[in-house]
Design an enzyme around this catalytic site. Structure first.
Site, short mmCIF file in Angstrom:
data_model
loop_
_atom_site.label_atom_id
_atom_site.label_comp_id
_atom_site.label_asym_id
_atom_site.label_seq_id
_atom_site.Cartn_x
_atom_site.Cartn_y
_atom_site.Cartn_z
N LYS A 11 31.72 -9.15 -20.05
CA LYS A 11 32.42 -8.11 -20.57
C LYS A 11 33.88 -7.89 -19.99
CE LYS A 11 33.01 -3.24 -20.39
NZ LYS A 11 33.55 -2.50 -18.77
N ASN A 12 33.78 -7.87 -18.55
CA ASN A 12 35.06 -7.41 -18.01
C ASN A 12 36.10 -8.51 -17.68
OD1 ASN A 12 34.29 -4.86 -17.63
ND2 ASN A 12 33.29 -5.10 -15.57
N ARG A 68 39.15 1.43 -21.41
CA ARG A 68 39.88 1.30 -20.20
C ARG A 68 41.00 -0.07 -20.09
NH1 ARG A 68 41.57 4.36 -15.90
NH2 ARG A 68 41.61 2.88 -14.16
N CYS A 113 35.11 4.91 -19.30
CA CYS A 113 34.10 5.71 -18.95
C CYS A 113 34.65 6.73 -18.02
CB CYS A 113 32.86 4.84 -18.17
SG CYS A 113 32.10 3.88 -19.24
N ARG A 121 40.30 7.88 -12.26
CA ARG A 121 40.77 6.44 -12.07
C ARG A 121 42.32 6.42 -12.17
NH1 ARG A 121 36.27 3.61 -15.91
NH2 ARG A 121 36.80 1.88 -14.95
N PRO A 122 42.82 6.41 -11.26
CA PRO A 122 44.50 6.25 -11.35
C PRO A 122 44.66 4.84 -11.55
CG PRO A 122 43.61 6.67 -9.00
CD PRO A 122 42.37 6.49 -9.85
N ILE A 123 45.99 4.73 -11.88
CA ILE A 123 46.58 3.44 -12.16
C ILE A 123 48.07 3.30 -11.41
CG2 ILE A 123 45.51 2.72 -14.33
CD1 ILE A 123 48.06 3.06 -15.84
N ASP A 124 47.89 3.96 -10.10
CA ASP A 124 49.05 3.90 -9.64
C ASP A 124 49.56 2.48 -9.00
OD1 ASP A 124 46.84 4.53 -8.06
OD2 ASP A 124 47.97 4.55 -6.23
N ASP A 158 28.87 -1.14 -10.43
CA ASP A 158 28.26 -1.38 -11.65
C ASP A 158 26.88 -1.54 -11.87
OD1 ASP A 158 31.00 -0.85 -12.66
OD2 ASP A 158 31.35 -3.14 -13.01
N ILE A 164 33.04 3.19 -4.22
CA ILE A 164 34.34 3.01 -5.25
C ILE A 164 34.39 4.16 -6.12
CG2 ILE A 164 35.00 1.14 -7.04
CD1 ILE A 164 34.04 -0.26 -4.56
N ARG A 175 29.34 -0.68 -25.93
CA ARG A 175 30.75 -1.15 -25.32
C ARG A 175 30.70 -2.08 -24.48
NH1 ARG A 175 33.20 2.94 -21.92
NH2 ARG A 175 34.17 0.82 -21.34
N1 EPU Z 1 42.23 2.51 -7.72
C1 EPU Z 1 42.97 3.28 -7.48
N2 EPU Z 1 44.40 3.03 -8.05
C2 EPU Z 1 44.71 2.10 -8.96
C3 EPU Z 1 43.70 1.27 -9.38
C4 EPU Z 1 42.40 1.61 -8.82
O1 EPU Z 1 43.40 4.18 -6.64
O2 EPU Z 1 45.91 1.79 -9.51
C5 EPU Z 1 40.75 2.90 -7.24
C6 EPU Z 1 39.93 3.28 -8.18
O3 EPU Z 1 40.11 4.70 -8.48
C7 EPU Z 1 38.33 2.74 -7.62
C8 EPU Z 1 38.87 1.57 -6.91
O4 EPU Z 1 40.43 1.51 -6.90
O5 EPU Z 1 38.33 4.00 -6.62
C9 EPU Z 1 38.66 0.39 -7.63
O6 EPU Z 1 39.02 0.31 -8.81
P1 EPU Z 1 39.59 -1.02 -9.69
O7 EPU Z 1 40.82 -0.93 -10.11
O8 EPU Z 1 38.84 -2.32 -9.01
O9 EPU Z 1 38.61 -0.81 -10.97
P2 EPU Z 1 39.08 -1.27 -12.55
O10 EPU Z 1 39.76 -2.29 -12.54
O11 EPU Z 1 39.53 0.36 -13.23
C10 EPU Z 1 36.83 -2.66 -13.01
C11 EPU Z 1 35.78 -2.56 -14.04
C12 EPU Z 1 34.83 -1.48 -13.76
C13 EPU Z 1 34.21 -1.67 -12.18
C14 EPU Z 1 35.49 -1.71 -11.25
C15 EPU Z 1 35.06 -2.04 -9.88
C16 EPU Z 1 36.90 -3.36 -15.94
C17 EPU Z 1 37.63 -3.23 -17.26
N3 EPU Z 1 36.28 -2.35 -15.46
O12 EPU Z 1 37.62 -1.26 -13.31
O13 EPU Z 1 33.78 -1.87 -14.57
O14 EPU Z 1 33.24 -0.46 -12.00
O15 EPU Z 1 36.32 -2.67 -11.62
O16 EPU Z 1 34.36 -3.23 -9.77
O17 EPU Z 1 37.05 -4.59 -15.51
C18 EPU Z 1 31.99 -1.29 -16.00
O18 EPU Z 1 31.90 -2.42 -16.23
O19 EPU Z 1 30.97 -0.12 -16.19
C19 EPU Z 1 33.02 -0.92 -15.26
C20 EPU Z 1 33.50 0.42 -15.13
#
Ligand code: EPU
Length: 420
Positions: free
Chosen positions: A23-24, A93, A117, A122-125, A306, A328, A398
């Site tokens: 999925k991811n 997401r 979820c 879950r910031p995207i900064d 996960d 995380i 999902r």
């Molecule tokens: N983070 C920040 N700023 C950012 C991005 C991330 O502070 O700009 C923090 C997050 O809040 C978190 C950490 O960095 O504490 C790691 O987040 P990451 O960006 O790696 O996660 P993601 O890309 O949003 C993906 C998977 C998640 C999985 C995480 C961690 C996808 C679509 N989602 O999320 O999958 O938990 O990596 O491995 O690929 C799931 O499949 O159930 C799921 C939530």
């Protein structure tokens, strides 16, 4: 009206369970495909709601999408870079991967805030900082991001956190940028390698994916190609856990065992009997009760966040006190409240849970508050006495490809029903 999954507990599972495509990886590969100037064929696409929603976004962008069995043919030849202000963007997401893809291809994107979820903030900064380093201006107004650049150029970007999403988004934004981009402290998850592989097949020049330094040398054109998605390591892990809980010799196929070594070694420490093959894992019936264990989630190759929720369901059956710490997502413990409703003895702390076992679980009405909470409740339902009715199953759909069908094929008793 809403759909629920009802699971009658106590039935042992046997036979083969086949894992679908990741999925991811899929949710990043689909947006990545629009960077090409010809048709991209992706195979091994899981039947999950996130794919349907991403296909809907592709259609908004006038991208031609053809579905054939588990193939998706994405043809962006006539695409138009329209504003993505439709509600479908907020349903998942991963719609944020269109930020990197459209910025990379057109130097402009306007889209709504992505959803997904709720696991705490879950910031995207880091994504934004990456785009800015490549020369983009980013604005947020009326619920939409506008990201634009007259000219994207290579840059050295250090990620404060090794974020999966930021790493992939920056890779996509950089494929057409002039010069060299270096992403330091990049995430190393297998899904990142899969996206880099697709981009390179299209003609990009991405090196180092799977290590913590990724280099992207900008190119001027990307072509269509053919790509098979890697197996879903989280679905594989979920199946291994449920087989360790209720299996009588279950063989999980289409797995890359290396991808879930952190889980399999933890389960072996707990006493599970696993036969690890080249692309399969057999879980033998546990003769003795499993032992309690401690687990702390970490970025890959550490224990995945996960899988901590599914593992918690198994820990309720292990002897002693298990501890789960999520570094995380500190708030990813809603599943524990649902497990408590089923009879589990769990103490929830700040970013941790202490699970005392073994405890008997009883079927009840429970809610999948997020995707992996849903997986946890499926496992708890298989273990529990009586019938467990899981609500909000759209979270499960999902990310898991027809989980109830796969359970039934292995001897589980699971059915969907529509209730008022
Ligand atoms: N983070 C920040 N700023 C950012 C991005 C991330 O502070 O700009 C923090 C997050 O809040 C978190 C950490 O960095 O504490 C790691 O987040 P990451 O960006 O790696 O996660 P993601 O890309 O949003 C993906 C998977 C998640 C999985 C995480 C961690 C996808 C679509 N989602 O999320 O999958 O938990 O990596 O491995 O690929 C799931 O499949 O159930 C799921 C939530």
């Amino acid at each position: 009206m809403q759909e629920v999954i009802r699971i009658e507990g106590g039935h042992r599972l046997k036979g083969e369970m086949r894992v679908s495509g990741s999925k991811n990886a899929t949710v990043a590969l689909i947006p990545a495909a629009v960077l090409a100037n010809g048709p991209v064929t992706i195979t091994g696409v899981p039947k999950i709601a996130d794919v349907e929603n991403l296909s809907a976004i592709l259609k908004l962008l006038h991208v031609n999408v053809t579905e054939k069995e588990d193939h998706l043919i994405i043809d962006p030849s006539n695409m138009k870079n329209v504003d993505l202000d439709d509600d479908v963007v907020t349903k998942l997401r991963a719609s944020y991967y269109f930020m990197g893809a459209l910025l990379g291809k057109y130097g402009y994107v306007r889209m709504k805030m992505p959803g997904g979820c709720y696991l705490g903030p879950r910031p995207i900064d880091l994504h934004i900082k990456g785009f800015e380093a490549l020369g983009a201006d980013v604005n947020y107004d009326r619920g939409c991001y506008t990201i634009k650049a007259d000219h994207l150029h290579g840059a050295k970007i250090f990620l404060d956190i090794a974020s999966v999403g930021a790493t992939i988004n920056i890779m996509m934004a950089a494929v057409y940028a002039e010069g060299k981009t270096i992403i330091e402290n990049a995430a190393k998850e297998p899904e990142i390698i899969d996206v880099a592989t697709l981009l390179n097949k299209m003609g990009a020049n991405v090196r180092g994916a799977g290590t913590n330094v990724i280099t992207v040398n900008g190119v001027q054109n990307l072509n269509g190609c053919f790509h098979e998605i890697i197996p879903d390591r989280i679905e594989a892990g979920t199946f291994v856990i449920l087989a360790a809980a209720m299996g009588d010799d279950v063989k999980i196929t289409n797995v890359i065992p290396k991808h879930i070594e952190s889980l399999t070694s933890k389960l072996q420490e707990m006493g599970a009997d696993l036969a690890i093959g080249i692309d399969s894992i057999e879980v033998k019936r546990a003769i003795r009760i499993l032992k309690a264990a401690d687990v702390t989630t970490k970025p890959y190759p550490g224990f995945p966040t996960d899988l901590q929720q599914p593992l918690t369901a198994l820990m309720t059956q292990a002897d002693g006190v298990s501890q789960v710490t999520d570094t995380i997502y500190k708030e990813r413990f809603k599943h524990c409240l649902e497990l408590q409703r089923m009879g589990a003895d769990i103490e929830i702390g700040n970013g941790t849970a202490l699970i005392k076992g073994p405890t008997r679980l009883y079927g009840d009405k429970v809610t999948a508050t997020d995707l992996r909470c849903g997986a946890c409740l499926v496992i708890a339902g298989l273990i529990a006495d009586g019938v467990t009715e899981i609500h909000d199953v759209y979270h499960i759909d999902r990310g898991y490809d027809r989980i109830d069908e796969k359970l039934r094929a292995a001897g589980g008793v699971a059915e969907r029903a529509v209730i008022a």
